[in-house]
Write an enzyme that holds these catalytic residues in place. Structure first.
Site, PDB file in Angstrom:
ATOM      1  N   CYS A 110      36.552  39.768  41.304  1.00 29.16           N
ATOM      2  CA  CYS A 110      36.651  38.369  40.879  1.00 29.16           C
ATOM      3  C   CYS A 110      35.261  37.740  40.930  1.00 29.16           C
ATOM      4  O   CYS A 110      34.503  37.983  41.886  1.00 29.16           O
ATOM      5  CB  CYS A 110      37.612  37.622  41.815  1.00 29.16           C
ATOM      6  SG  CYS A 110      37.873  35.899  41.360  1.00 29.16           S
ATOM      7  N   HIS A 153      45.415  37.856  35.751  1.00 24.93           N
ATOM      8  CA  HIS A 153      44.401  37.469  36.743  1.00 24.93           C
ATOM      9  C   HIS A 153      43.955  36.020  36.508  1.00 24.93           C
ATOM     10  O   HIS A 153      43.833  35.228  37.444  1.00 24.93           O
ATOM     11  CB  HIS A 153      43.204  38.437  36.643  1.00 24.93           C
ATOM     12  CG  HIS A 153      42.107  38.157  37.616  1.00 24.93           C
ATOM     13  ND1 HIS A 153      41.764  39.001  38.641  1.00 24.93           N
ATOM     14  CD2 HIS A 153      41.241  37.108  37.715  1.00 24.93           C
ATOM     15  CE1 HIS A 153      40.762  38.476  39.331  1.00 24.93           C
ATOM     16  NE2 HIS A 153      40.427  37.334  38.784  1.00 24.93           N
ATOM     17  N   GLU A 154      43.727  35.681  35.220  1.00 25.66           N
ATOM     18  CA  GLU A 154      43.231  34.318  34.916  1.00 25.66           C
ATOM     19  C   GLU A 154      44.319  33.266  35.096  1.00 25.66           C
ATOM     20  O   GLU A 154      44.053  32.196  35.655  1.00 25.66           O
ATOM     21  CB  GLU A 154      42.685  34.259  33.483  1.00 25.66           C
ATOM     22  CG  GLU A 154      41.531  35.219  33.181  1.00 25.66           C
ATOM     23  CD  GLU A 154      40.469  35.229  34.257  1.00 25.66           C
ATOM     24  OE1 GLU A 154      39.927  36.321  34.537  1.00 25.66           O
ATOM     25  OE2 GLU A 154      40.203  34.181  34.878  1.00 25.66           O
ATOM     26  N   HIS A 157      44.698  32.218  38.577  1.00 24.37           N
ATOM     27  CA  HIS A 157      43.710  31.230  39.034  1.00 24.37           C
ATOM     28  C   HIS A 157      44.202  29.806  38.783  1.00 24.37           C
ATOM     29  O   HIS A 157      43.870  28.881  39.540  1.00 24.37           O
ATOM     30  CB  HIS A 157      42.365  31.426  38.326  1.00 24.37           C
ATOM     31  CG  HIS A 157      41.460  32.458  38.945  1.00 24.37           C
ATOM     32  ND1 HIS A 157      41.092  32.432  40.275  1.00 24.37           N
ATOM     33  CD2 HIS A 157      40.853  33.537  38.409  1.00 24.37           C
ATOM     34  CE1 HIS A 157      40.293  33.467  40.532  1.00 24.37           C
ATOM     35  NE2 HIS A 157      40.133  34.152  39.422  1.00 24.37           N
TER      36      HIS A 157
HETATM   37  O1  LIG Z   1      37.087  36.321  38.323  1.00 19.83           O
HETATM   38  C1  LIG Z   1      37.582  36.318  37.195  1.00 19.83           C
HETATM   39  O2  LIG Z   1      38.573  35.654  36.910  1.00 19.83           O
HETATM   40  C2  LIG Z   1      37.003  37.224  36.172  1.00 19.83           C
HETATM   41  C3  LIG Z   1      37.247  38.656  36.492  1.00 19.83           C
HETATM   42  C4  LIG Z   1      38.497  39.039  35.751  1.00 19.83           C
HETATM   43  C5  LIG Z   1      39.201  40.285  36.140  1.00 19.83           C
HETATM   44  C6  LIG Z   1      40.354  40.619  35.458  1.00 19.83           C
HETATM   45  C7  LIG Z   1      41.065  41.756  35.751  1.00 19.83           C
HETATM   46  C8  LIG Z   1      40.637  42.602  36.725  1.00 19.83           C
HETATM   47  C9  LIG Z   1      39.484  42.297  37.429  1.00 19.83           C
HETATM   48  C10 LIG Z   1      38.775  41.117  37.142  1.00 19.83           C
HETATM   49  C11 LIG Z   1      35.938  39.350  36.107  1.00 19.83           C
HETATM   50  O3  LIG Z   1      36.004  39.735  34.791  1.00 19.83           O
HETATM   51  S1  LIG Z   1      35.472  40.583  37.218  1.00 19.83           S
HETATM   52  C12 LIG Z   1      34.381  41.565  36.418  1.00 19.83           C
HETATM   53  C13 LIG Z   1      34.981  42.600  35.516  1.00 19.83           C
HETATM   54  C14 LIG Z   1      34.273  43.020  34.447  1.00 19.83           C
HETATM   55  C15 LIG Z   1      34.800  43.989  33.599  1.00 19.83           C
HETATM   56  C16 LIG Z   1      36.049  44.541  33.831  1.00 19.83           C
HETATM   57  C17 LIG Z   1      36.784  44.106  34.915  1.00 19.83           C
HETATM   58  C18 LIG Z   1      36.244  43.136  35.763  1.00 19.83           C
HETATM   59 NI    NI Z   2      38.996  35.920  39.343  1.00 22.18          NI
END
Ligand SMILES: O=C(O)C[C@@H](Cc1ccccc1)[C@H](O)SCc1ccccc1
Ligand code: NI
Length: 183
Positions: A110, A153-154, A157
């Site tokens: 995250c 995930h979003e 939030h």
């Molecule tokens: O913090 C966030 O919301 C963004 C996350 C989203 C996320 C979704 C699904 C699984 C893990 C994280 C960021 O994109 S984390 C960085 C990242 C980059 C590429 C692929 C997965 C996660």
């Molecule tokens: Ni996140």
């Protein structure tokens, strides 16, 4: 442009509130905020810009993460088949989902969490999401795979939920019964 300093970190109370619906049609302020969120994701995936501004790569961003407790998310990701899924959305909601679960075999991270949190995060394998686009169009998306996980995930939030809230504390690497692993 948004940079890393604009992203709040775990412990900040805004990450734990239920975000407010965005009144539509959106204000210019809300539209600009959502456009900046999408710009952040695109910049963070551009090697030159992300290096120049020290941006952590992201495929999704929710408004509470920039201390705006409103129901707005941006998603910018290429799926397993190379298809680009790029969405800047107001008031996204999961209107239906599969019973079947899935999980990322690598676990999740995250942008608001500056530490590794080991463990599998059970998600719905398929979700149907309704939302309103920046252009004011009501859309319905049927999602599966990695994109479905990013959306969940979003949208979490927007409800004050962090990915590690879903990890089985007794056995963090216990795959949920019958769940589909996603590499
Ligand atoms: O913090 C966030 O919301 C963004 C996350 C989203 C996320 C979704 C699904 C699984 C893990 C994280 C960021 O994109 S984390 C960085 C990242 C980059 C590429 C692929 C997965 C996660
Ligand atoms: Ni996140």
């Amino acid at each position: 442009m948004l940079t890393a300093k604009d992203i709040i970190k775990e412990g900040h109370p805004t990450l734990r509130v239920v975000a407010s619906d965005v009144s539509l049609p959106p204000s210019q302020e809300d539209s600009i905020t959502l456009q900046k969120m999408m710009e952040y994701l695109q910049n963070s995936q551009n090697p030159d810009i992300s290096q120049q501004y020290n941006l952590r790569p992201g495929v999704g961003l929710a408004a509470p993460q920039i201390n705006v407790p409103k129901k707005m998310i941006a998603i910018h990701i290429r799926d397993e088949s190379g298809t680009l899924h790029s969405y800047a959305l107001f008031n996204p909601r999961i209107v239906s989902h599969s019973v079947e679960k899935s999980f990322l075999t690598s676990g999740e991270g995250c942008l608001s969490v500056d530490r590794d949190v080991p463990g599998l995060v059970p998600r719905y394998a398929r979700v149907t999401v309704k939302a309103t686009t920046l252009q004011g169009e009501e859309i319905k998306l049927r999602l599966k795979g990695l994109v479905a996980i990013v959306f969940q995930h979003e949208i979490d939030h927007l409800n004050g939920v962090m990915f590690y809230d879903h990890i089985n504390q007794d056995n963090p690497f216990q795959p949920p019964e019958g769940a589909i692993p996603i590499e």
